[in-house]
Each structure stands twice: as structure tokens, then as C-alpha cells.
Design a protein around this motif. Structure first.
Motif, PDB file in Angstrom:
ATOM      1  N   UNK A  86     -12.238   6.897  62.110  1.00  0.00           N
ATOM      2  CA  UNK A  86     -11.357   6.793  63.036  1.00  0.00           C
ATOM      3  C   UNK A  86     -11.023   7.749  64.363  1.00  0.00           C
ATOM      4  N   UNK A  87     -10.610   8.559  65.001  1.00  0.00           N
ATOM      5  CA  UNK A  87     -10.074   9.213  66.509  1.00  0.00           C
ATOM      6  C   UNK A  87     -11.808  10.468  66.564  1.00  0.00           C
ATOM      7  N   UNK A  88     -12.445  10.359  65.483  1.00  0.00           N
ATOM      8  CA  UNK A  88     -13.522  11.762  66.301  1.00  0.00           C
ATOM      9  C   UNK A  88     -14.841  10.720  65.609  1.00  0.00           C
ATOM     10  N   UNK A  89     -14.543   9.968  64.532  1.00  0.00           N
ATOM     11  CA  UNK A  89     -16.080   9.067  64.304  1.00  0.00           C
ATOM     12  C   UNK A  89     -15.809   7.758  64.316  1.00  0.00           C
ATOM     13  N   UNK A  90     -16.324   7.467  65.156  1.00  0.00           N
ATOM     14  CA  UNK A  90     -16.397   5.767  65.283  1.00  0.00           C
ATOM     15  C   UNK A  90     -17.735   5.017  65.595  1.00  0.00           C
ATOM     16  N   UNK A  91     -17.556   3.810  64.354  1.00  0.00           N
ATOM     17  CA  UNK A  91     -18.383   2.940  64.953  1.00  0.00           C
ATOM     18  C   UNK A  91     -18.651   1.373  65.159  1.00  0.00           C
ATOM     19  N   UNK A  92     -19.122   0.928  66.170  1.00  0.00           N
ATOM     20  CA  UNK A  92     -18.690  -0.510  67.193  1.00  0.00           C
ATOM     21  C   UNK A  92     -19.487  -0.764  65.997  1.00  0.00           C
ATOM     22  N   UNK A  93     -18.098  -2.313  65.012  1.00  0.00           N
ATOM     23  CA  UNK A  93     -19.435  -4.081  65.199  1.00  0.00           C
ATOM     24  C   UNK A  93     -18.708  -4.721  65.956  1.00  0.00           C
TER      25      UNK A  93
END
Length: 900
Positions: free
Chosen positions: A576-583
Motif C-alpha cells: 500500500x502507500x505506506x508499505x511497499x515491496x518490489x517484485x
């Protein structure tokens, strides 16, 4: 279709007119030429009159031959002869186009598409059917299937709707689709991305295609195929990138663009592959604060999902402050209070040491305080304000803290003195760490059996102690406690940061626990990050970030760790806007190499478009020239051109022909201008590229249809214009598509465009690449246009409310930014004269004759197309009515001033 050695006729049935040449010869022989007129005294003929036998005068044979040649030239011109440099399509059966449309095909997509479209036009001229097989799974998850056979014209439309996908090809499924092909023979063209499959599926697919008939492979040279970004390394000096190419080759320069979450450029770094190298490792050297802003790393002019690397919190180097209780003079020894912290945090952070006030003012992600017993009032106030604003304060126990337990910046109340092995509150044996609770940020970390705690500070019992405990010993006493303070955290480790009270600092668990705590400084909760994360923004095949793909689902830890990418998990940001993880595609790129060998007998060629020579204009010009020659001869035979009159007559005829042509052209121009003023019409600028111009025309036709259906605007057929020659003042809105090879305007065109804009015109510049090239192509074409500074469309701009209420302006793509002129005061009534974007709006608006869309909208599908139409309606309203919508907000004040 008729053809011989590359020579063909677009309208072969017109050649039947050659059969009429003998009849024409007979008619010309039968009809005598017009009699020659001569003034003479009639009585003179009576003298010596004899009645000889008379024969009619016939047209000379050479004049008959000339007229037959003219007729032949006209017939041949009507048959539209063409000379194609390519040989006719080989073999029998349909033309089968096999298209690799995985992410690796995006880098050379336009060239390959143009090449395949050229083959389909050739098949259309030869009257052959066509079939299409895309080797990547579709956006809906469907496996590769053969489309067709169908007419070549329909296949061209299907090819135009094809887009590269942001996941790899599935050649094994494509091979299975060939097993159910409705034909056993075909002329096969394989547009390959040139990347080998680890399981050898590319070789098996090539062999199967070669069995169908003649196989031609369209592929770039091995060293020029798609580039791939591997995960970078971020140390204290720089962020080092790893760019791979699938095969060694000559030196190749490239450029890296680093942008933040808003798409603003953070850094630009040039680099190159050295001769014979397959990997380049450019370094971006910036202060840590700027490096931490980087969200996307892209290889410029290499638009693909593999050449784009998304940067999440794990790749950011966070600034961490270190403060020890006293200067022991042994900073680099194993007994130092900061020795183990420096080595545990150093590889992934920017370590800073100094006073508490200076560190807090410098901006930190986390501050580590080791055995600080007493804080001054100024230090306490500074730390309290910093933590409440989002800082993370991590404290380690020690002798000083144990003797000064009354501290307001602790998550729990402490007992004085602590607990030691052999002390008053003693253990019989050193304590071990218990398994971490599921709610702890350390959940899932394995606890080594050899970690022992010899001494700790104890927390006073309280009702909320269990909620504050992140780690505890096997006897239940807390080892790590934490508490929220404002937007930040207070965390306490109840033992020392060195080996004085435990051997925790000597274990790998110490490093992992610090990493989990540090992650909280970025707002990433440990439990959430380990669970399944929903798609937030995903990449398309060209490496452009946009709304999540329709089929994308939540991704768990295994997806990120192994790089499991497909239609259900496209590359992108998850969370989400606060918690992001990249793939990222580069996370797992085993066996990344070029295809080195092709099936025996296959023809290998690059992406080229054949040059077709059209003879029709030349044949008509030759027929017209011979017609004038025939006319002169006929007039001369009749005695109407005495002396030098033939030459004068020829010049007169040419002058009259030119005059008639000029008059006709002037009349046509007047009629065109009259038509343009009778009805509101939109215009587009000719790009010189047939495909782009067709898309522009179809797009404005689709927009006109929507305008007529939804508004009171009656829009006529769109008009193609050339700014250097055509009058622009008739059109309220001009759509200007910018191609990759667009050049700067001429001085005459620039004057016309500036006059048009100064007099209230509006131009929509569209680079059509989703923002991949930035402003480079726009700056090249629009250099010299008199406009003010461009800004992103503000949230309260008239474009957002001219007809529909909008906050996004997608087209065929949704990732590009829309720019307008900064407020102009009284100039043009405050209306921007240009709108600049890259979302390829014409393709999103484009429809065929039946009103069906011609191009796919990526990634939002039909909903995205609807918003594209709404943007088009707002844009036309903005061009026609200016800022009237913004003026409406002043109506109450105006009425009040008028006393109403």
C-alpha cells in the motif's frame, strides 16, 4: 495477384484493357484524320480538271503506334504496378507470424511490428491468408493460441493490438498450440526476442516451425538484444547497478535514469559495456538522502520491464546514528560498545556518530544509544520531539542504564541494578532466548541454541508488559521491549550491545534482529511485510508503472524471494502507500543468455521494411507527355501550327494546363477552408509515418463520435495538416503525435504555430511512449515554440472539471504525466496554449468503421479507455470554452457586488 521477380500489380484486372488494343488499332485506322483546311480560289480548280481515282487519306502508322502506346501506358497505370525488393512469400499455405511478446521483446518492439506489418501487406497483395501466434501468456492468463487463418488485412489489425507483456514467454505452450494448427504447411516468420529458454523450449519451437515450411527468423544481433537489471548494491559510497546483456559484443554505451516516486529525475548516469563484456556495473554516487529517494532505475531508450528495476525499502541506505555512553578509547576492539553495531548495521546503512543534538538535527532513520544513563533536559526534549515525528530510538542496556533506571525515554519502567549470573536475582545457568511470538517483528527468525544471556536489566511488572515485549527469555523475562511514542518507536534491548552481558552480539541473530528493527523506521511492519501483499502499482511490458493489472493477485514471500512472475504476479510494487515491496524480473534470471543457434535451413534477418517502388505516377506522367506530343502532331498535320507555332502552341498548352491546375487548386483550397469554417473540426499533424497518421485519424474520429453522443458539440471529420503549409486558425484543437524520429520544425512552420497559439489555439503534444523518453522527443520537435514554463496539471486545473470531474488522464498508457503551461495571467485569458503528455490518446480513442476499438488500453482495459474518452471531452471543452469553469466560482461574489 500477379507478380514476377518482385514485380506485381495492385489492380491486376485492369490489364484486361490491353485486350482492347487491337480494336483500338482498327478504329484508328478506319477513322481518317480531320481534313486539312486551305484558302484558295475555287475557279482555279476548273482548269485541267481530270477525274483520277481517289483513295481516302489514312492516319500514319507511326501516329497510330504512338496512340496505342498512350493507351497502353494508361491501362498499365490503372493496374497500379509495384516493384517489391522482396521475393514472393515462399511455399504454400497461409503466412504464419510467430511473435515473441514477452518482456524481452519490448526493446525492439516497434521495428519488429513494422517488419511483420510489411510481411502482411505483401501477403495481402499476393492474396494469401495469415495466422498469428503470440508466445507469451495473455493479460487474462490465457495460454498462447493460434489466431486464424484469416485475411491478411484482419491479421494486421490483430497485430496492431498485440503488446509486449511484462513476463517471460511460454514457448512450451506455444509449441503445444502448434500441435492443433488448422494447417500443415505455411510460410513462417518468427519474430524472436533472441533469448534462450533454460529448458531448451526455444530450440524445440524452432524445429517445429521449420517443419511447417520455409522459416525466416527476425531477430536483433545477440549483443543488441534486451538488457536486464540485476539487484543493485548500496554501500556507503554509492549505489552500484548490475546491467546484463545476453551475449558479448562490441562496446555499447547506455544511460541510467534514476527517478523518485513522483517520476522526478534524481540522477542520470552514463555507462557502457566494454568490448567482449556481458555485464556493466555503473555506480550512482549521491548523498544518502538523495539515494534514498530513488524508486525506479531505468536504462534510457531501452523500454522494457527487464531494463527497469524498482527500489523498495530494502535497497535504501538508511542513515543511522550511534551514540555510546562514554569514550572508552577502544573503538576498534572487540570490547568496544559500538564495534558489533558498526559491523551489523554498516553494510545496509549510512552510519553517523556525534552528539545527540547534531545527529537528530541531521535527519536519521534510527538512533542507537548504547548504555546512556543520564540525559540532559535539552537532550531529552530533542529526542522526544524527534521520536514523536516518526524517529526510532533503539537503546541497549549496560551498567550506567542499570544504575539510572528512571528515564522517560524507555518503553518500560526498570528495576535498579539488573539481574546477573551469580547475583541476588541469579540464574543457575545462562538463559536462552525463547522462540519469537507470531505478533513480534522478529517472528519467523530462527533462534540459535548457543546464544546465552548472562546479565540483563529487568522490567517492572505492569499490565501492558506482555504487549510491549518483542522477545523474551525461556523463563519469560523480557529481552526486547518496545512502545509507540507519537509516530515513532522507543525500543530497548535489555542486554549490552557487545559481549559483556551476552554472546548475542556474536551471532547472526543479532544482525537479523537489527534489520527487522531498522525496517520499522521506514514504516514497514515486520508481520505485514512477511505476509501476502496486494498489488499496488505494476509494470507493463515497456517498463511503465501504472495501475495494477486486472489479473494481478496478492504475492507472498516466496514470490518475492524466487521472482515468480506471471500474469497473476506481474513485476511492480506490492502493498500500500505506506508499505511497499518490489517484485523485479532481475531477482531470478537463471540462464540469461542469447539464442546461439537456429534451426537448420532457417533464414536469419534483422527488422527491415522493404522498399516498394510505385510505377503508377511515372506511367501516368509518360502518358500525359505523349498525349501532348500527339496533340501537337495532330495540329501540325491539320496545318494549324505554321512555322514556330508548334513550339508556341506546346508552351501555351502547358501554361494553360498549369493555370487550370492552379485554379483548381485554389478552388479546392477555398472549398476546404469553407468546409473547415462551416463545422467544428479537429486536426492532427502529419507525422510522415502511415501507421501513426492512421491512428491519429481513427482516434479523432472516435473522439468526435463520443462528443456527438455526449455533448452538444457537432464535430466533423478530422483533418490532417502540415504546419508549414496549411492554415491552422480553423481548428480549436490540434493533436500532434511525436514519433521517435521527429525533427525540429522549419522556420515557416514555427511562425505559423506560434501565431496559432497566440491567437487562442490549443495543441496537444503526445510522445505516445508513456513517459519512457521524458521530454527529449518533445524538446526536439517543439524547439522554438513560444510557451511558458510547463508544470504538472494542478488538482484544481480547469482540465479536471471542464465537463467531467477527473484527476487522471490516461490514454493507451496510464503511466505518463500531463503538463500544461504555468498560469499566464491575462495572456490567452489564463488558458494554457499547449498540453503535453505521453499516454498515446489517439490510440485509446481510435475506432474502426464499425465503432470497435483498434488498440488495447494497458493496463486498465475498458475502464481506462472510458477515462481516456472523458479526458478527450474535457480537452475539447477546454479548447472551446477556455476557463469558464474556473470563472463560475466567482459568480456569487459578482452577484453580491451587483447587489443581486
Amino acid at each position: 495477384m500477379m507478380g514476377l521477380a518482385g514485380f506485381s500489380f495492385a489492380v491486376p484486372w485492369a490489364l484486361l484493357g490491353l485486350l482492347a488494343l487491337p480494336v483500338l488499332w482498327w478504329l484508328l485506322r478506319l477513322m481518317p484524320p480531320a481534313p486539312k483546311r486551305q484558302i484558295f480560289p475555287a475557279i482555279r480548280l476548273l482548269f485541267g480538271l481530270r477525274p483520277p481515282e481517289e483513295t481516302p487519306y489514312r492516319t500514319p502508322w507511326w501516329l497510330l503506334l504512338l496512340r496505342l502506346v498512350i493507351a497502353s501506358l494508361v491501362i498499365l497505370a490503372l493496374a497500379h504496378p509495384l516493384e517489391d525488393a522482396r521475393q514472393p512469400l515462399p511455399g504454400g499455405g497461409p503466412l504464419l507470424l510467430v511473435v515473441d511478446n514477452g518482456w524481452a521483446a519490448a526493446a525492439h518492439w516497434n521495428e519488429r511490428q513494422a517488419t511483420l506489418a510489411d510481411r502482411l501487406r505483401q501477403a495481402e497483395r499476393e492474396g494469401r491468408m495469415a495466422a498469428l501466434l503470440a508466445t507469451a501468456p495473455g493479460a487474462d492468463g490465457a495460454k498462447p493460441q493460434i489466431q486464424g487463418p484469416m485475411p491478411a488485412a484482419e491479421a494486421r489489425q490483430a497485430l496492431g493490438r498485440l503488446e509486449p507483456q511484462p513476463w517471460p514467454t511460454d514457448r512450451k505452450a506455444a509449441l503445444a498450440a502448434l500441435g492443433a494448427a488448422p494447417f500443415s504447411e505455411a510460410a513462417v516468420y518468427w519474430a524472436s526476442d533472441g533469448i534462450a529458454d533454460p529448458d531448451g523450449a526455444d530450440q524445440r519451437l524452432g524445429e517445429r516451425l521449420a517443419q511447417l515450411g520455409s522459416l525466416t527468423v527476425i531477430a536483433a544481433p545477440p549483443s543488441e538484444r534486451a538488457l536486464l537489471q540485476r539487484p543493485p548494491e548500496n554501500d556507503s559510497e554509492a549505489m552500484t547497478l548490475h546491467i546484463l546483456r545476453p551475449a558479448a559484443g562490441p562496446g555499447r554505451p547506455f544511460e541510467i535514469l534514476a527517478t523518485d516516486r513522483q517520476g522526478q529525475l534524481v540522477a542520470r548516469q552514463t555507462a557502457n559495456f566494454k568490448d567482449g563484456d556481458t555485464q556493466a556495473d555503473p555506480a550512482i554516487k549521491l548523498p544518502v538522502e538523495l539515494r534514498n529517494r530513488i524508486a525506479t532505475l531505468t536504462v534510457a531508450n531501452e523500454a522494457s520491464a527487464g531494463a527497469t528495476f524498482l527500489v523498495d525499502a530494502q535497497w535504501r541506505r538508511r542513515p543511522v546514528g550511534l551514540v555510546a555512553g562514554a569514550d572508552t578509547g577502544r573503538e576498534e576492539t572487540l570490547l568496544s560498545e559500538l564495534y558489533y553495531l558498526r559491523r551489523a548495521l554498516g553494510p545496509g546503512t549510512e552510519l553517523r556518530e556525534g552528539t545527540i543534538q547534531s545527529l537528530v538535527q541531521g535527519g536519521l532513520s534510527m538512533l542507537v544509544m548504547v548504555d546512556i544513563g543520564t540525559l540532559t533536559a535539552e537532550e531529552t526534549a530533542a529526542l522526544k520531539g524527534w521520536v514523536d515525528k516518526g524517529g526510532l530510538l533503539l537503546r541497549f542496556a549496560g551498567p550506567r542504564l542499570a544504575e539510572n533506571a528512571e528515564d522517560s525515554l524507555l518503553p518500560v519502567h526498570l528495576r535498579s541494578g539488573g539481574r546477573t549470573l551469580g547475583g541476588a536475582l541469579t540464574w543457575e545457568q545462562p538463559a536462552q532466548i525463547a522462540p519469537f511470538a507470531p505478533t513480534s517483528p522478529f517472528a519467523g527468525l530462527p533462534v540459535p541454541d548457543d546464544v546465552r544471556i548472562f546479565r540483563q536489566v529487568l522490567a517492572e511488572p505492569e499490565l501492558s508488559l506482555g504487549e510491549k515485549t518483542w522477545a523474551r527469555l525461556t523463563d519469560g523475562t523480557p529481552l526486547v521491549t518496545a512502545e509507540r511514542s507519537g509516530r515513532g518507536w522507543l525500543v530497548l534491548v535489555h542486554t549490552t550491545a557487545n559481549a559483556d552481558w551476552s554472546n548475542l552480539a556474536l551471532s547472526g541473530l543479532f544482525v537479523e534482529m537489527l534489520q527487522k528493527i531498522l525496517a520499522l523506521s521506514e514504516g514497514v511492519a515486520g508481520g505485514e511485510a512477511e505476509g501476502a501483499l496486494p498489488p499496488y502499482r505494476t509494470l507493463d511490458g515497456f517498463g511503465r508503472l501504472g495501475a495494477p493489472a486486472a489479473l494481478a493477485t496478492a504475492a507472498g514471500p516466496e514470490v518475492f524471494d524466487k521472482g515468480l512472475i506471471g500474469p497473476d504476479h506481474p513485476p511492480g510494487f506490492y502493498g500500500n502507500e505506506a508499505t511497499q515491496r518490489a517484485l523485479n524480473l532481475g531477482t531470478n534470471a537463471l540462464g540469461w543468455q542469447a539464442i546461439q543457434s537456429w534451426p537448420s535451413g532457417a533464414t536469419i534477418e534483422g527488422a527491415t521494411v522493404s522498399v516498394t517502388r510505385d510505377f503508377k505516377p511515372w506511367l501516368l506522367a509518360a502518358a500525359l507527355a505523349l498525349f501532348f506530343v500527339d496533340l501537337m502532331i495532330s495540329l501540325a498535320l491539320r496545318g494549324l501550327l505554321p512555322g514556330r507555332a508548334p513550339v508556341a502552341g506546346a508552351l501555351l498548352l502547358l501554361a494553360l494546363a498549369g493555370g487550370f491546375a492552379s485554379a483548381a487548386q485554389a478552388k479546392d483550397d477555398d472549398d476546404s477552408a469553407l468546409n473547415d469554417t462551416r463545422q467544428t473540426r479537429l486536426a492532427y499533424v502529419r507525422s510522415g509515418d502511415d501507421e501513426i497518421d492512421k491512428a491519429s485519424q481513427a482516434g479523432l474520429m472516435g473522439l468526435a463520435l463520443v462528443l456527438r453522443q455526449r455533448t452538444a458539440i457537432d464535430v466533423g471529420e478530422p483533418v490532417a495538416v502540415d504546419p508549414a503549409q496549411d492554415e491552422l486558425a480553423f481548428f480549436p484543437l490540434i493533436y500532434w503525435p511525436i514519433s521517435n524520429n521527429g525533427i525540429a520544425m522549419s522556420d515557416q512552420a514555427l511562425r505559423r504555430v506560434n501565431d496559432y497559439l497566440k491567437n487562442g489555439g490549443l495543441i496537444l503534444f503526445d510522445t505516445r511512449d508513456g513517459g519512457a523518453s521524458g521530454f527529449a522527443s518533445f524538446n526536439r520537435v517543439a524547439r522554438g515554440i513560444d510557451i511558458t514554463r510547463l508544470i504538472q496539471v494542478p488538482q484544481d486545473h480547469v482540465l479536471t472539471k471542464a465537463f467531467y470531474l477527473l484527476q487522471q488522464f490516461p490514454g493507451r498508457w496510464a503511466s505518463g504525466t500531463v503538463w500544461v503551461e504555468e498560469g499566464q495571467g491575462r495572456a490567452n485569458d489564463g488558458v494554457s496554449s499547449v498540453v503535453v503528455g505521453s499516454n498515446d490518446w489517439a490510440a485509446a480513442w481510435a475506432v474502426d468503421e464499425s465503432g470497435q476499438p483498434l488498440y488495447a488500453t494497458v493496463p486498465g482495459g475498458q475502464r481506462q479507455r472510458e477515462f481516456a474518452y472523458r479526458f478527450g471531452v474535457n480537452l475539447v471543452m477546454y479548447a472551446l470554452t477556455g476557463n469558464y469553469k474556473s470563472d463560475q466560482v466567482h459568480v456569487p461574489a459578482i452577484l453580491e457586488r451587483l447587489g443581486q
